[in-house]
Design a protein around this motif. Structure first.
Motif, mmCIF file in Angstrom:
data_model
loop_
_atom_site.group_PDB
_atom_site.id
_atom_site.type_symbol
_atom_site.label_atom_id
_atom_site.label_comp_id
_atom_site.label_asym_id
_atom_site.label_seq_id
_atom_site.Cartn_x
_atom_site.Cartn_y
_atom_site.Cartn_z
ATOM 1 N N LEU A 287 26.272 141.516 36.419
ATOM 2 C CA LEU A 287 24.729 141.925 36.035
ATOM 3 C C LEU A 287 23.804 141.017 35.271
ATOM 4 O O LEU A 287 22.990 140.786 35.078
ATOM 5 C CB LEU A 287 24.599 143.387 35.465
ATOM 6 C CG LEU A 287 24.937 144.363 36.689
ATOM 7 C CD1 LEU A 287 25.293 145.847 36.383
ATOM 8 C CD2 LEU A 287 23.457 144.560 37.463
ATOM 9 N N VAL A 288 25.014 140.665 34.080
ATOM 10 C CA VAL A 288 24.275 139.617 33.032
ATOM 11 C C VAL A 288 24.114 138.367 33.917
ATOM 12 O O VAL A 288 23.078 137.679 33.649
ATOM 13 C CB VAL A 288 25.575 139.369 31.966
ATOM 14 C CG1 VAL A 288 25.062 137.972 31.391
ATOM 15 C CG2 VAL A 288 25.758 140.237 31.105
ATOM 16 N N LEU A 289 24.921 138.158 34.736
ATOM 17 C CA LEU A 289 24.751 136.884 35.728
ATOM 18 C C LEU A 289 23.490 137.062 36.535
ATOM 19 O O LEU A 289 22.542 135.808 36.572
ATOM 20 C CB LEU A 289 26.054 136.373 36.651
ATOM 21 C CG LEU A 289 25.744 135.316 37.393
ATOM 22 C CD1 LEU A 289 25.854 133.958 36.518
ATOM 23 C CD2 LEU A 289 27.260 135.011 38.479
ATOM 24 N N ILE A 290 23.115 138.055 37.069
ATOM 25 C CA ILE A 290 21.894 138.370 37.966
ATOM 26 C C ILE A 290 20.730 138.417 36.935
ATOM 27 O O ILE A 290 19.672 137.882 37.275
ATOM 28 C CB ILE A 290 22.117 139.719 38.467
ATOM 29 C CG1 ILE A 290 23.218 139.704 39.702
ATOM 30 C CG2 ILE A 290 20.911 140.218 39.056
ATOM 31 C CD1 ILE A 290 23.558 141.117 40.124
ATOM 32 N N VAL A 291 20.775 138.836 35.788
ATOM 33 C CA VAL A 291 19.614 138.802 34.953
ATOM 34 C C VAL A 291 19.317 137.777 34.563
ATOM 35 O O VAL A 291 18.054 137.514 34.505
ATOM 36 C CB VAL A 291 19.819 139.822 33.705
ATOM 37 C CG1 VAL A 291 18.766 139.810 32.654
ATOM 38 C CG2 VAL A 291 20.140 141.458 34.153
ATOM 39 N N VAL A 292 19.963 136.783 34.216
ATOM 40 C CA VAL A 292 19.940 135.355 33.558
ATOM 41 C C VAL A 292 19.728 134.128 34.675
ATOM 42 O O VAL A 292 19.457 133.058 34.359
ATOM 43 C CB VAL A 292 20.870 134.965 32.492
ATOM 44 C CG1 VAL A 292 20.900 135.955 31.502
ATOM 45 C CG2 VAL A 292 22.129 134.779 33.164
ATOM 46 N N ALA A 293 20.087 134.784 35.922
ATOM 47 C CA ALA A 293 20.012 133.894 37.198
ATOM 48 C C ALA A 293 18.670 132.726 37.079
ATOM 49 O O ALA A 293 17.441 133.374 37.218
ATOM 50 C CB ALA A 293 20.280 134.420 38.342
ATOM 51 N N PRO A 294 18.895 131.477 37.111
ATOM 52 C CA PRO A 294 17.810 130.554 37.267
ATOM 53 C C PRO A 294 17.198 130.591 38.713
ATOM 54 O O PRO A 294 16.164 129.797 38.619
ATOM 55 C CB PRO A 294 18.069 129.191 36.388
ATOM 56 C CG PRO A 294 19.610 129.196 36.736
ATOM 57 C CD PRO A 294 20.095 130.705 36.781
ATOM 58 N N HIS A 295 18.174 130.696 39.579
ATOM 59 C CA HIS A 295 17.753 130.575 40.972
ATOM 60 C C HIS A 295 18.511 131.561 41.894
ATOM 61 O O HIS A 295 19.425 132.168 41.405
ATOM 62 C CB HIS A 295 18.380 129.139 41.418
ATOM 63 C CG HIS A 295 17.969 128.636 42.838
ATOM 64 N ND1 HIS A 295 18.774 128.868 43.757
ATOM 65 C CD2 HIS A 295 16.880 128.002 43.121
ATOM 66 C CE1 HIS A 295 18.050 128.364 44.861
ATOM 67 N NE2 HIS A 295 17.185 128.000 44.460
ATOM 68 N N TRP A 296 17.909 131.699 43.034
ATOM 69 C CA TRP A 296 18.247 132.832 43.741
ATOM 70 C C TRP A 296 19.657 132.972 44.202
ATOM 71 O O TRP A 296 20.323 133.912 44.389
ATOM 72 C CB TRP A 296 17.441 133.208 45.100
ATOM 73 C CG TRP A 296 17.172 132.206 46.086
ATOM 74 C CD1 TRP A 296 16.461 131.036 46.206
ATOM 75 C CD2 TRP A 296 18.411 131.901 46.954
ATOM 76 N NE1 TRP A 296 16.746 130.271 47.172
ATOM 77 C CE2 TRP A 296 18.062 130.708 47.666
ATOM 78 C CE3 TRP A 296 19.381 132.743 47.365
ATOM 79 C CZ2 TRP A 296 18.718 130.303 48.907
ATOM 80 C CZ3 TRP A 296 20.158 132.365 48.626
ATOM 81 C CH2 TRP A 296 19.877 131.037 49.262
ATOM 82 N N SER A 297 20.176 131.557 44.246
ATOM 83 C CA SER A 297 21.544 131.408 44.676
ATOM 84 C C SER A 297 22.541 131.844 43.595
ATOM 85 O O SER A 297 23.549 132.391 43.834
ATOM 86 C CB SER A 297 21.820 129.694 45.113
ATOM 87 O OG SER A 297 21.628 129.015 43.813
ATOM 88 N N VAL A 298 22.265 131.791 42.210
ATOM 89 C CA VAL A 298 22.850 132.167 41.369
ATOM 90 C C VAL A 298 22.914 133.686 41.323
ATOM 91 O O VAL A 298 23.999 134.433 41.189
ATOM 92 C CB VAL A 298 22.567 131.509 39.892
ATOM 93 C CG1 VAL A 298 23.473 132.321 38.798
ATOM 94 C CG2 VAL A 298 22.440 129.944 40.078
ATOM 95 N N ALA A 299 21.985 134.301 41.645
ATOM 96 C CA ALA A 299 21.947 135.629 41.587
ATOM 97 C C ALA A 299 22.598 136.163 42.910
ATOM 98 O O ALA A 299 23.295 137.215 42.741
ATOM 99 C CB ALA A 299 20.520 136.294 41.855
ATOM 100 N N ALA A 300 22.705 135.646 43.866
ATOM 101 C CA ALA A 300 23.354 135.948 45.262
ATOM 102 C C ALA A 300 24.917 135.914 44.777
ATOM 103 O O ALA A 300 25.459 137.022 45.138
ATOM 104 C CB ALA A 300 23.148 135.040 46.171
ATOM 105 N N VAL A 301 25.327 135.022 43.931
ATOM 106 C CA VAL A 301 26.732 135.123 43.613
ATOM 107 C C VAL A 301 27.032 136.335 42.655
ATOM 108 O O VAL A 301 28.160 137.047 42.669
ATOM 109 C CB VAL A 301 27.075 133.782 42.478
ATOM 110 C CG1 VAL A 301 28.559 133.897 42.106
ATOM 111 C CG2 VAL A 301 27.284 132.590 43.567
#
Length: 398
Positions: A287-301
């Motif tokens: 969830l930390v990764l999703i919140v700080v994601a700079p791009h949708w591909s990072v959020a997808a991970v």
């Protein structure tokens, strides 16, 4: 195949029908919202009505199962869910959508409770962990439903028409397997209690159930955020194309499935407490990764990792509930299942409010804050599986 193996197969089918139907509908939420020009607040109302009525369906399922058995209850609720899942996509107005989603929500809640009653009883009859496998089937079917939605949306298949094959598959599978589910007397034997659905029961121990429900609520809050809002988050918050929305859900469910497949072995080896605590810690990081994601591909991970981290909570919560009070296993499961709908309702309201006030980019801050409850309260899942009754048949295949 033995009678018990046939029952296990029927439970697998029930989980598959529910997963396929739910995913096929929920992944079309963004398309339905676009068609009706719904705001984030409108989406909240739709999800709120669906989950509130789902909670009613869960309670009704518990009472019904105590009278006619969880097998008959499950078959009735599954048929209703398959039939009513088609209608929301045809809704011409917001009011119609609320009504149609509410009707589907009732059967959704009824199926959720009844299929876990059957699953827990089948596990106890076997005398070894099975529930993660049942939930893995749900996830596998949900992935197929999300992929189906991605393809049909990309091909421009009209909303509503694309749900008809899903409904027909569900009805046919239910008809083919409902007689194989465990009848009431077999459920009583599995739970080691006197036979008879109207037998006197001791009161439900509410505090232990509540303590299981709290981390379960946290899981379903986060799952609601990922399932219902993940697509909106990456499209409106991170600028992804519309076809990415169901793909995000598919990634979430695919990794969740990958963890659930060996889940029964993991629980048998390490115990539910350790498995859930480890997953909870990983979920906080995702969830930390999703919140700080700079791009949708990072959020997808992040969403993919999140799915794996939450995988073990639902099956173990139902097992823990049933084993707190075996004489009230059906009602206990139905009550803990309310955490499912409370989590969805709370997520719908809070995330919609955050989106309205701070924008879609801030949607997953609250799920991150709530996620710490899962590792902190993992000890509530450390219940001992019911031992196999003496003389019970031993299945020849797993």
């Amino acid at each position: 195949m033995t009678r018990l193996q046939l029952a296990r197969t029927a439970v697998f089918v029930a989980f598959a029908i529910q997963g396929l139907t739910f995913a096929s509908l929920i992944t079309r939420l963004e398309s339905i919202a676009t068609k009706l020009d719904l705001s984030a607040g409108d989406v909240f109302v739709v999800l709120g009505i669906t989950t509130a009525v789902g909670a009613v369906g869960s309670v009704v399922s518990g009472h019904l199962a105590s009278r006619i058995g969880s097998a008959a209850t499950l078959s009735l609720m599954l048929a209703g869910a398959s039939l009513t899942a088609v209608a929301p996509a045809f809704a011409p107005t917001m009011v119609t959508l609320l009504v149609l989603n509410g009707v589907y929500g009732f059967f959704l809640g009824g199926v959720d409770a009844a299929m876990n009653m059957q699953g827990t009883a089948t596990q106890d009859a076997y005398g070894r962990p099975l529930m993660n496998g049942f939930h893995a089937m749900w996830s596998a079917a949900a992935v197929l439903g999300a992929i189906y939605a991605t393809v049909t949306i990309a091909l421009g298949v009209p909303l509503g028409l694309d749900m008809i094959p899903i409904a027909l598959i569900g009805l046919a599978a239910n008809l083919a397997t409902f007689r194989l589910l465990l009848p009431p007397e077999a459920v009583d034997a599995a739970e080691k209690r006197p036979s008879g659905t109207l037998r006197p029961k001791p009161p439900l121990p509410w505090l232990p159930l509540l303590l299981v429900a709290v981390p379960t609520f946290a899981m379903w809050f986060i799952d609601s955020a990922a399932s219902a809002w993940g697509g909106i988050y990456v499209v409106d918050g991170l600028g992804a194309a519309a076809a990415v929305a169901p793909a995000i859900y598919a990634a979430y469910q695919l990794v969740l499935l990958a963890i659930r497949l060996p889940g029964d072995r993991l629980v048998a080896r390490f115990g539910p407490e350790r498995v859930i605590r480890t997953g909870g810690i990983v979920g906080v990081g995702a969830l930390v990764l999703i919140v700080v994601a700079p791009h949708w591909s990072v959020a997808a991970v992040g969403f993919a990792i999140l799915g794996g981290s939450l995988a073990m909570v639902p099956p173990q919560s139902f097992v823990a509930a049933a084993h707190i009070s075996p004489d009230n296993a059906e009602d206990a499961i139905a009550r803990v299942n309310l955490a499912n709908y409370a989590g969805y309702l709370a997520a719908a309201s809070l995330i919609a409010a955050v989106a309205e006030l701070f924008g879609e980019r801030s949607m997953f801050v609250i799920p991150l804050a709530i996620s710490v409850l899962i590792p902190l309260m993992a000890g509530r899942f450390a219940t001992r599986p019911a031992a196999r009754s003496e003389g019970k048949e031993s299945p020849s295949v797993s």
